[in-house]
Enzyme design. Structure first.
Site, PDB file in Angstrom:
ATOM      1  N   ARG A  19       0.809  -1.227   0.000  1.00  0.00           N
ATOM      2  CA  ARG A  19       0.000   0.000   0.000  1.00  0.00           C
ATOM      3  C   ARG A  19       0.838   1.270   0.000  1.00  0.00           C
ATOM      4  NH1 ARG A  19      -3.784  -0.543   4.760  1.00  0.00           N
ATOM      5  NH2 ARG A  19      -4.796   1.316   3.959  1.00  0.00           N
ATOM      6  N   GLU A 159     -10.938  -9.977  17.482  1.00  0.00           N
ATOM      7  CA  GLU A 159     -10.852  -9.179  16.258  1.00  0.00           C
ATOM      8  C   GLU A 159     -12.230  -8.598  15.948  1.00  0.00           C
ATOM      9  OE1 GLU A 159      -7.951  -8.304  14.760  1.00  0.00           O
ATOM     10  OE2 GLU A 159      -6.987  -9.481  16.340  1.00  0.00           O
ATOM     11  N   ASN A 174      -5.742  -3.772  20.940  1.00  0.00           N
ATOM     12  CA  ASN A 174      -4.442  -4.421  20.837  1.00  0.00           C
ATOM     13  C   ASN A 174      -3.515  -3.614  19.938  1.00  0.00           C
ATOM     14  OD1 ASN A 174      -2.332  -6.255  20.596  1.00  0.00           O
ATOM     15  ND2 ASN A 174      -3.366  -7.454  19.008  1.00  0.00           N
ATOM     16  N   ALA A 367      30.525  39.814  -0.170  1.00  0.00           N
ATOM     17  CA  ALA A 367      29.326  39.363  -0.876  1.00  0.00           C
ATOM     18  C   ALA A 367      29.690  38.795  -2.231  1.00  0.00           C
ATOM     19  CB  ALA A 367      28.368  40.532  -1.057  1.00  0.00           C
ATOM     20  N   ASN A 373      35.586  25.300  -6.932  1.00  0.00           N
ATOM     21  CA  ASN A 373      36.252  24.095  -6.411  1.00  0.00           C
ATOM     22  C   ASN A 373      36.271  22.955  -7.417  1.00  0.00           C
ATOM     23  OD1 ASN A 373      33.420  23.940  -6.192  1.00  0.00           O
ATOM     24  ND2 ASN A 373      33.540  22.418  -4.565  1.00  0.00           N
ATOM     25  N   TYR A 374      35.534  23.100  -8.509  1.00  0.00           N
ATOM     26  CA  TYR A 374      35.327  21.973  -9.417  1.00  0.00           C
ATOM     27  C   TYR A 374      35.766  22.376 -10.811  1.00  0.00           C
ATOM     28  CZ  TYR A 374      32.761  18.034 -11.485  1.00  0.00           C
ATOM     29  OH  TYR A 374      32.406  16.884 -12.152  1.00  0.00           O
TER      30      TYR A 374
HETATM   31  C1  UD1 Z   1      -2.766  -6.637  14.227  1.00  0.00           C
HETATM   32  C2  UD1 Z   1      -3.622  -7.402  15.281  1.00  0.00           C
HETATM   33  C3  UD1 Z   1      -4.726  -6.518  15.838  1.00  0.00           C
HETATM   34  C4  UD1 Z   1      -4.141  -5.186  16.319  1.00  0.00           C
HETATM   35  C5  UD1 Z   1      -3.334  -4.504  15.199  1.00  0.00           C
HETATM   36  C6  UD1 Z   1      -2.642  -3.253  15.689  1.00  0.00           C
HETATM   37  C7  UD1 Z   1      -3.599  -9.692  14.473  1.00  0.00           C
HETATM   38  C8  UD1 Z   1      -4.449 -10.833  13.980  1.00  0.00           C
HETATM   39  N1  UD1 Z   1      -4.243  -8.541  14.700  1.00  0.00           N
HETATM   40  O1  UD1 Z   1      -3.555  -6.483  13.051  1.00  0.00           O
HETATM   41  O2  UD1 Z   1      -5.378  -7.159  16.917  1.00  0.00           O
HETATM   42  O3  UD1 Z   1      -5.163  -4.340  16.779  1.00  0.00           O
HETATM   43  O4  UD1 Z   1      -2.295  -5.397  14.734  1.00  0.00           O
HETATM   44  O5  UD1 Z   1      -2.070  -2.543  14.621  1.00  0.00           O
HETATM   45  O6  UD1 Z   1      -2.402  -9.826  14.653  1.00  0.00           O
HETATM   46  N2  UD1 Z   1       3.880  -9.874   9.771  1.00  0.00           N
HETATM   47  C9  UD1 Z   1       4.944 -10.622   9.310  1.00  0.00           C
HETATM   48  N3  UD1 Z   1       4.683 -11.776   8.645  1.00  0.00           N
HETATM   49  C10 UD1 Z   1       3.431 -12.208   8.413  1.00  0.00           C
HETATM   50  C11 UD1 Z   1       2.345 -11.438   8.875  1.00  0.00           C
HETATM   51  C12 UD1 Z   1       2.586 -10.258   9.558  1.00  0.00           C
HETATM   52  O7  UD1 Z   1       6.089 -10.265   9.489  1.00  0.00           O
HETATM   53  O8  UD1 Z   1       3.290 -13.296   7.813  1.00  0.00           O
HETATM   54  C13 UD1 Z   1       4.150  -8.618  10.505  1.00  0.00           C
HETATM   55  C14 UD1 Z   1       3.681  -7.406   9.737  1.00  0.00           C
HETATM   56  O9  UD1 Z   1       4.715  -6.924   8.871  1.00  0.00           O
HETATM   57  C15 UD1 Z   1       3.389  -6.426  10.843  1.00  0.00           C
HETATM   58  C16 UD1 Z   1       2.937  -7.319  11.996  1.00  0.00           C
HETATM   59  O10 UD1 Z   1       3.394  -8.619  11.690  1.00  0.00           O
HETATM   60  O11 UD1 Z   1       4.570  -5.749  11.209  1.00  0.00           O
HETATM   61  C17 UD1 Z   1       1.414  -7.280  12.264  1.00  0.00           C
HETATM   62  O12 UD1 Z   1       0.716  -7.858  11.165  1.00  0.00           O
HETATM   63  P1  UD1 Z   1      -0.481  -7.106  10.434  1.00  0.00           P
HETATM   64  O13 UD1 Z   1      -0.920  -7.944   9.293  1.00  0.00           O
HETATM   65  O14 UD1 Z   1      -0.100  -5.704  10.124  1.00  0.00           O
HETATM   66  O15 UD1 Z   1      -1.637  -7.123  11.545  1.00  0.00           O
HETATM   67  P2  UD1 Z   1      -2.899  -6.155  11.610  1.00  0.00           P
HETATM   68  O16 UD1 Z   1      -3.908  -6.569  10.615  1.00  0.00           O
HETATM   69  O17 UD1 Z   1      -2.452  -4.748  11.574  1.00  0.00           O
END
Ligand code: UD1
Ligand code: CA
Length: 450
Positions: A19, A159, A174, A367, A373-374
């Protein structure tokens, strides 16, 4: 308390970041002059993590390079397929298995988390929790997982999609970041399944694991701003705005006067002495140090530069990398300095370019002076001694030296060294023709006839 305990920080940096509409991985986008990843690693370091694991996506060479640059001792793990945040944490299984007191899980795209908050999470582990969830009171909770509590313990993270109307009214959400007691971390994570609509392993399900194991999960509350995640360029800008506010506030708390702080842009590493004044509309790039009592006037732009005690810069000045101003130097409007040492009390007040140069103490640069320099192929140095006087609109063709106390006549093009205390004038000599203008019409008429 947290200082006596070992801590593994796991930084999830595998986010695909589609995104952002960018060729660059999301965590390498920058706020306040450094990458999102670098901010997160900095927070982790300040929270006294004793080891750090960075989990990157497949082929994320640039992310690995940045992680190594910021924290050479960090271990890099690859999450080769995106199967959810818990799956990502388990990419660092071997690091967890080595055994630590605390395991902190932070996100590379959530750069505003404060070290003291991470420490509070670690303190809750020290007090016996098996899992600590970082929560916040959301202004608008929609879209976030809600934290359901009973007594001091978390019962579940629900969720949005699965929440009942009553549960949706809960504003404690969360933030995503978690901390695990090291001894049970793997057992908790291995219990997490992928029996959900997306077939992913969710970190949030750690709460259910902990409950099933008869252990305790608690929440640490913090401000919403701290858990801001960056998914889009607009969120990047909002996150930048929050961070800028924090940095300005910290600078003012440390004794900097800002006339209109909301117009000043800082970098995370901008360093100020006391009683510095920053006028409105100043931009500080990375690597800038401003010493006591200096004044940075409006519309100046500074980048990898040092400004000495009591010096004055601007308005409309540009200090580029390697600009070093000693005490009481004056750099005025439309002056650009690059890779140059300007010694104590020297002045360049108007319309100059000083690059690859030394300007001795007490020297006055008139002034319109330019160091050439180049030569189209290589850069050369200009060395100006102390208490010299460079007349306005002079061009100093480097390499060239101007001795202590020497004078350069205005409008000179200086191509050879000037000894100390000499005067050098290098320009066309003035010619005066008396009555020339009065005779002009007669000459024109004569030309027409012929
Ligand atoms: C998550 C939480 C949600 C919370 C929110 C806060 C879950 C199911 N939900 O949602 O409760 O309110 O964060 O912003 O976790 N990532 C990986 N590998 C993967 C998947 C994710 O590295 O396979 C990393 C992402 O890059 C990110 C983090 O894990 O940094 C969180 O994952 P993301 O998909 O952003 O969770 P949210 O939908 O934002
Ligand atoms: Ca997210």
């Amino acid at each position: 308390m947290s200082d006596q305990r070992s801590c593994l920080a796991i930084v999830l940096a595998a986010g695909e970041g589609t995104r952002m509409r960018s060729a660059r991985p999301k965590v390498l986008h920058a706020i306040a002059g450094r990458s999102l990843l670098a901010h997160t690693l900095d927070a982790v370091r300040k929270a006294a993590a004793t080891s750090t694991a960075v989990v990157v996506g497949p082929g994320a060479e640039e992310v690995t390079v940045e992680a190594r640059r910021v924290m050479p001792e960090a271990e890099i793990f690859v999450q080769s397929q995106r199967h959810g945040s818990a799956h990502a944490v388990l990419a660092a299984r071997s690091a967890i298995a080595r055994g630590v007191d605390d395991v902190l899980v932070v996100f590379g795209d959530t750069p505003l988390v404060r070290p003291q908050t991470l420490r509070r999470m670690r303190d809750a582990l020290a007090n016996g929790a098996a899992l600590v969830v970082l929560g916040f009171r959301a202004r608008d909770p929609s879209g976030y997982g809600r934290i359901l509590q009973e007594g001091g313990d978390i019962v579940a993270i629900r969720e949005e999609l699965d929440a009942s109307p009553q549960e949706r009214r809960i504003d404690l959400c969360n933030g995503g970041l978690m901390a695990f007691a090291g001894a049970s971390a793997l057992a908790i994570l291995d219990r997490i399944g992928n029996d959900n609509r997306k077939g992913e392993f969710y970190l949030t399900d750690a709460v259910a694991s902990v409950r099933a194991m008869g252990k305790s999960a608690v929440v640490i509350e913090t401000e919403e701003d701290e858990v801001r995640g960056v998914n889009t360029r607009a969120q990047l800008a909002e996150t930048e705005a929050v961070l800028q506010q924090r940095l300005r506030r910290a600078a003012m708390d440390a004794g900097v006067t800002m006339v209109a702080p909301e117009t000043v842009y800082l970098c995370a590493d901008t360093s100020f002495g006391r009683d510095v004044v920053v006028e409105p509309f100043v931009v500080f790039g990375p690597g800038v140090t401003i010493e006591d009592n200096a004044v940075i006037r409006s519309f100046s732009h500074l980048d990898r530069a040092r400004v000495g005690k009591g010096a004055s810069v601007g308005p409309f000045a540009r200090l580029r990398p390697g600009a070093r101003l000693e005490a009481d130097v004056h750099i005025g409007n439309f002056v650009e300095i690059k890779e140059a040492l300007i010694e104590t009390g020297a002045k360049a007040n108007h319309l100059s370019y000083i690059g690859d140069a030394t300007v001795g103490a007490g020297t006055n640069v008139g002034a319109g002076t330019i160091t050439c320099n180049y030569d189209g192929a290589a850069k050369h140095r200009t060395q100006i001694g102390q208490n010299a006087f460079i007349g306005s609109n002079s061009a100093l063709v480097a390499p060239v030296k101007v001795g202590d106390g020497a004078y350069i006549g205005a409008g000179s093009v200086i191509t050879g060294d000037v000894p100390p205390d000499a005067l050098a004038v290098a320009r066309g000599r003035q010619v005066v023709k008396e009555g020339w203008a009065r005779r002009l019409p007669a000459r024109k008429a004569a030309r027409k006839k012929s």
